[in-house]
Write an enzyme that holds these catalytic residues in place. Structure first.
Site, PDB file in Angstrom:
ATOM      1  N   HIS A 106     -29.520   2.972  15.469  1.00 37.91           N
ATOM      2  CA  HIS A 106     -30.420   4.112  15.507  1.00 37.91           C
ATOM      3  C   HIS A 106     -29.970   5.035  16.627  1.00 37.91           C
ATOM      4  O   HIS A 106     -29.360   4.588  17.608  1.00 37.91           O
ATOM      5  CB  HIS A 106     -31.867   3.661  15.767  1.00 37.91           C
ATOM      6  CG  HIS A 106     -32.552   3.074  14.569  1.00 37.91           C
ATOM      7  ND1 HIS A 106     -32.802   3.798  13.427  1.00 37.91           N
ATOM      8  CD2 HIS A 106     -33.047   1.824  14.341  1.00 37.91           C
ATOM      9  CE1 HIS A 106     -33.424   3.024  12.550  1.00 37.91           C
ATOM     10  NE2 HIS A 106     -33.586   1.823  13.078  1.00 37.91           N
ATOM     11  N   CYS A 133     -28.368   8.719  14.049  1.00 36.93           N
ATOM     12  CA  CYS A 133     -28.962  10.039  13.935  1.00 36.93           C
ATOM     13  C   CYS A 133     -28.712  10.848  15.191  1.00 36.93           C
ATOM     14  O   CYS A 133     -28.648  10.315  16.295  1.00 36.93           O
ATOM     15  CB  CYS A 133     -30.470   9.941  13.685  1.00 36.93           C
ATOM     16  SG  CYS A 133     -30.839   9.753  11.943  1.00 36.93           S
TER      17      CYS A 133
END
Length: 451
Positions: A273, A323
């Site tokens: 992440h 991301c």
């Protein structure tokens, strides 16, 4: 943190760095849950460890701590009797809220690649003086028609399919590309060692409950594809799974401290992440399984000349599947859009961290300042800063799936930057929501993989 609060910190940064007394703040920052003890420890070791370096890093990291970070920080200042700074920040914040500045996006610049118009004869100098002399290479702006001649379909990616050679177009043939790679050290890095270097893959899939980060289903597919791909490219591949932020840094430092003297290259891949983070060199951060972020620029700087002298002058490649933020790109309609790109039955997820109120790890916008960056660095991001990066739970991420396919088809004949341009063009055509990878290229030469 909204734009007004970011402007407050940026306008007051110099005063904060000069006057902020950090020692009394550490316990108070943890009490207010602005930072975890591990984050405080990282800040204390920033730069030379001086008060000013700690203050500078604290201000930078503060932008990543959510919408209430600035008012909580002001309270921390008041609790430690730093009332002058607290008053300055409070007054500036009130002024910014009343008279916000309009922030306009910068105009995007085209990708310009030099020396693409040279023929093999120009490079060998067999036909007299070349019209394109060193330092005066005519730049060529590459559009989709030059970068991607066909859609990324399985039949296009067959390894036995030869690369077309167009001797009249000025493109390099397979023979010429390999000749440049092996014989001209001024134009291309020499990747002659076998194996040519280490490749470390950090694959974070499962996160602790306190981090509020979901499991990254499908990431193991990405990991296996990249393990096999870099093994075929003559790298010694090592995979480490589910590392905390501290363990990630330890693994990277351990790799940097190895003797790379007999090797020609080094690759680091991070699958996790991610979030936006204020920065001075490279944007963004990736999360450890404990929910603590590690800045991309910190990862890169572990391998600079001081931390890894045996890689000096050698290419260091970083591939980040995470991301860059939480914005979802709807794209815009173009005539060539194809319904085939909207994969039926797929189950896409993003590697963004949802924004939540209150203390915790949050995505925030990047800073715009920068410092000189070490050479021989290439950082490839799966998505544009500020936007999500899509991952299919069944087939893996768009970025890694495309990267693997492009490397399989073209790595034998094209340099790294051209390969990544192909990846960007292919990924940009996928899905209902849009995504486009990008890179920070500080390589001094072309890089052709050893195949």
């Amino acid at each position: 943190m909204d734009e007004a609060d970011r402007q407050v910190l940026r306008r007051c940064r110099v005063q904060l760095v000069n006057e902020l007394q950090v020692a009394p703040l550490w316990d108070v920052l943890v009490t207010h849950q602005l930072f975890t003890p591990a984050m405080i420890e990282d800040i204390q070791h920033a730069g030379s460890g001086s008060r000013s370096d700690q203050a500078r890093q604290l201000v930078i990291d503060l932008e990543t701590r959510g919408s209430q970070a600035l008012p909580l920080f002001i309270s921390c200042l008041e609790d430690t009797d730093q009332n002058k700074l607290a008053s300055v920040l409070r007054a500036r914040r009130q002024a910014e809220k009343q008279n916000p500045e309009v922030v306009r996006p910068r105009n995007p610049m085209p990708v310009v690649v030099g020396a693409m118009g040279l023929t093999p004869e120009d490079l060998r100098g067999k036909q007299g003086p070349s019209k394109a002399t060193p330092g005066k290479l005519a730049p060529v702006v590459l559009g989709p028609e030059q970068l991607w001649s066909a859609k990324l379909r399985p039949e296009v990616l067959r390894p036995e399919m030869p690369r077309p050679v167009d001797s009249g177009s000025g493109r390099f043939s397979d023979v010429c590309a390999q000749e440049i790679s092996k014989q001209n050290a001024d134009l291309a890095y020499a990747l002659n060692a076998d194996p040519c270097g280490h490749c470390l893959i950090i694959n974070n899939v499962n996160f602790c409950l306190e981090s509020r980060l979901t499991a990254r289903t499908g990431s193991n597919i990405d990991c296996e594809k990249l393990r096999q791909r870099f093994h075929l490219l003559h790298f010694m591949v090592e995979v480490k799974c589910d590392l905390t932020a501290k363990q990630m840094v330890q693994a990277l430092v351990e790799l940097a401290r190895r003797d790379h003297s007999a090797l020609d290259c080094c690759v680091v891949v991070v699958l996790s992440h991610g979030c936006q983070a204020s920065h001075r060199q490279f944007p963004g951060a990736v999360y450890g399984t404990d929910g603590c972020p590690v800045a991309i620029e910190r990862i890169v700087n572990i391998f600079n000349g001081a931390g890894c002298p045996s890689l000096g002058g050698k290419p260091k490649l970083f591939f980040i599947q995470a991301c860059g933020g939480e914005q979802k790109d709807h794209g815009f309609e173009v005539a060539s859009a194809s319904p085939e790109d909207r994969t039926l039955g797929s189950d896409p997820e993003s590697d963004a961290v949802p924004f939540q109120e209150g203390p915790g790890p949050f995505d925030q916008l990047d800073a715009v300042s920068s410092l000189p960056t070490p050479s021989d660095i290439f950082v490839s991001y799966s998505t544009f800063p500020g936007f999500v990066s899509w991952r299919d739970t069944k087939s893996g991420s768009w970025y890694v799936e495309t990267l693997d396919g492009v490397f399989e088809q073209w790595a034998h004949s094209e340099d790294l930057q051209t390969l990544l341009l192909r990846v960007a063009n292919a990924v940009s055509q996928k899905g209902f929501y849009k995504q486009i990878p990008g890179c920070f290229n500080f390589l001094r030469k072309k890089l052709f993989f050893k195949v």
